[in-house]
Design a protein around this motif. Structure first.
Motif, PDB file in Angstrom:
ATOM      1  N   ASN A  15       0.851  -1.179   0.000  1.00 13.32           N
ATOM      2  CA  ASN A  15       0.000   0.000   0.000  1.00 13.32           C
ATOM      3  C   ASN A  15       0.897   1.242   0.000  1.00 13.32           C
ATOM      4  N   PRO A  16       0.858   2.072  -1.043  1.00 17.61           N
ATOM      5  CA  PRO A  16       1.745   3.241  -1.102  1.00 17.61           C
ATOM      6  C   PRO A  16       1.438   4.302  -0.048  1.00 17.61           C
ATOM      7  N   ASP A  17       0.279   4.234   0.584  1.00 18.18           N
ATOM      8  CA  ASP A  17      -0.069   5.198   1.624  1.00 18.18           C
ATOM      9  C   ASP A  17       0.316   4.717   3.013  1.00 18.18           C
ATOM     10  N   ALA A  18       0.976   3.565   3.102  1.00 21.12           N
ATOM     11  CA  ALA A  18       1.383   3.023   4.397  1.00 21.12           C
ATOM     12  C   ALA A  18       2.895   2.812   4.424  1.00 21.12           C
ATOM     13  N   ILE A  19       3.438   2.878   5.621  1.00 25.58           N
ATOM     14  CA  ILE A  19       4.865   2.617   5.831  1.00 25.58           C
ATOM     15  C   ILE A  19       5.006   1.844   7.142  1.00 25.58           C
ATOM     16  N   LYS A  20       6.028   1.026   7.211  1.00 23.89           N
ATOM     17  CA  LYS A  20       6.281   0.207   8.391  1.00 23.89           C
ATOM     18  C   LYS A  20       7.614   0.641   8.988  1.00 23.89           C
ATOM     19  N   LEU A  21       7.603   1.038  10.252  1.00 30.83           N
ATOM     20  CA  LEU A  21       8.807   1.441  10.972  1.00 30.83           C
ATOM     21  C   LEU A  21       9.167   0.304  11.918  1.00 30.83           C
ATOM     22  N   VAL A  22      10.266  -0.367  11.631  1.00 33.54           N
ATOM     23  CA  VAL A  22      10.665  -1.546  12.388  1.00 33.54           C
ATOM     24  C   VAL A  22      11.738  -1.167  13.408  1.00 33.54           C
ATOM     25  N   VAL A  23      11.481  -1.526  14.655  1.00 36.11           N
ATOM     26  CA  VAL A  23      12.450  -1.305  15.728  1.00 36.11           C
ATOM     27  C   VAL A  23      13.319  -2.556  15.780  1.00 36.11           C
ATOM     28  N   LYS A  24      14.570  -2.428  15.391  1.00 38.73           N
ATOM     29  CA  LYS A  24      15.454  -3.581  15.243  1.00 38.73           C
ATOM     30  C   LYS A  24      15.983  -4.113  16.569  1.00 38.73           C
ATOM     31  N   ASN A  25      15.910  -3.333  17.620  1.00 39.58           N
ATOM     32  CA  ASN A  25      16.497  -3.775  18.886  1.00 39.58           C
ATOM     33  C   ASN A  25      15.526  -3.632  20.055  1.00 39.58           C
ATOM     34  N   LEU A  69      -0.529   4.770   8.338  1.00 36.59           N
ATOM     35  CA  LEU A  69      -1.275   5.041   7.113  1.00 36.59           C
ATOM     36  C   LEU A  69      -1.446   6.548   7.028  1.00 36.59           C
ATOM     37  N   LYS A  70      -0.997   7.121   5.920  1.00 40.40           N
ATOM     38  CA  LYS A  70      -1.115   8.573   5.781  1.00 40.40           C
ATOM     39  C   LYS A  70      -2.413   8.937   5.082  1.00 40.40           C
ATOM     40  N   LYS A  71      -2.826  10.159   5.287  1.00 42.97           N
ATOM     41  CA  LYS A  71      -4.049  10.661   4.679  1.00 42.97           C
ATOM     42  C   LYS A  71      -3.830  10.866   3.187  1.00 42.97           C
ATOM     43  N   PRO A  72      -4.903  10.788   2.416  1.00 47.17           N
ATOM     44  CA  PRO A  72      -4.780  11.049   0.976  1.00 47.17           C
ATOM     45  C   PRO A  72      -4.305  12.488   0.735  1.00 47.17           C
ATOM     46  N   ASP A  73      -3.687  12.686  -0.390  1.00 42.76           N
ATOM     47  CA  ASP A  73      -3.232  14.024  -0.806  1.00 42.76           C
ATOM     48  C   ASP A  73      -2.232  14.651   0.160  1.00 42.76           C
ATOM     49  N   THR A  74      -1.358  13.818   0.728  1.00 42.48           N
ATOM     50  CA  THR A  74      -0.274  14.334   1.559  1.00 42.48           C
ATOM     51  C   THR A  74       1.039  14.072   0.831  1.00 42.48           C
ATOM     52  N   PRO A  75       2.109  14.718   1.251  1.00 41.23           N
ATOM     53  CA  PRO A  75       3.401  14.509   0.581  1.00 41.23           C
ATOM     54  C   PRO A  75       3.827  13.040   0.591  1.00 41.23           C
ATOM     55  N   ASP A  76       4.782  12.718  -0.267  1.00 39.32           N
ATOM     56  CA  ASP A  76       5.256  11.332  -0.316  1.00 39.32           C
ATOM     57  C   ASP A  76       6.091  11.019   0.927  1.00 39.32           C
ATOM     58  N   TRP A  77       6.331   9.731   1.119  1.00 40.63           N
ATOM     59  CA  TRP A  77       7.018   9.271   2.332  1.00 40.63           C
ATOM     60  C   TRP A  77       8.427   9.833   2.471  1.00 40.63           C
ATOM     61  N   MET A 118      -4.060  -2.080   5.325  1.00 43.17           N
ATOM     62  CA  MET A 118      -3.154  -1.001   5.691  1.00 43.17           C
ATOM     63  C   MET A 118      -1.701  -1.406   5.523  1.00 43.17           C
ATOM     64  N   VAL A 119      -1.340  -2.598   5.977  1.00 44.73           N
ATOM     65  CA  VAL A 119       0.066  -2.986   5.921  1.00 44.73           C
ATOM     66  C   VAL A 119       0.428  -3.764   4.659  1.00 44.73           C
ATOM     67  N   HIS A 120      -0.546  -4.199   3.893  1.00 41.68           N
ATOM     68  CA  HIS A 120      -0.250  -4.921   2.669  1.00 41.68           C
ATOM     69  C   HIS A 120      -0.700  -4.150   1.516  1.00 41.68           C
TER      70      HIS A 120
END
Length: 120
Positions: A15-25, A69-77, A118-120
């Motif tokens: 999904n281009p409107d979603a991003i995943k922030l992974v905490v590695k530790n 998940l970002k709102k529509p019509d917002t800047p890119d990630w 949202m995540v896929h």
């Protein structure tokens, strides 16, 4: 209290409107939680903080990641990631709470179509 260092990586999702922030530790929670409204995020200081950002529509917190998940019509990630990374990193490194006791976990998270979309 010793300050910890948070290592955070970003992962794209289909999904281009979603991003995943992974905490590695670190581990954020042992159950999935979703927040779609700032006024209903009182059980999660992290979600409340993220939902205050004008472009954040939904926050999904799970084991070692936060999906946004970002709102529509917002800047890119690319233009949003530095602020998100800094906010999450500061929150974790300052040992601020992710969730308060009493937070309601998702019922049947694997069958929740909204979260899966949202995540896929």
């Amino acid at each position: 209290m010793e300050k910890r260092t948070a290592f955070i990586e970003f992962e794209g999702v289909p999904n281009p409107d979603a991003i995943k922030l992974v905490v590695k530790n670190g581990i954020l929670t042992d159950e999935p939680y979703v927040y779609t409204d700032w006024s209903k995020a009182s059980t999660s200081p992290l979600a409340k903080k993220l939902l205050m950002l004008r472009y954040v529509d939904e926050v999904f917190i799970n084991f070692n990641y936060v999906s946004i998940l970002k709102k529509p019509d917002t800047p890119d990630w690319d233009s949003l990631l530095p602020e998100l990374r800094m906010m999450l990193k500061q929150h974790l490194e300052n040992n601020e709470p992710i969730l308060y006791l009493g937070a309601e976990k998702l019922e049947n998270p694997k069958s929740d179509d909204v979260i899966l979309q949202m995540v896929h």
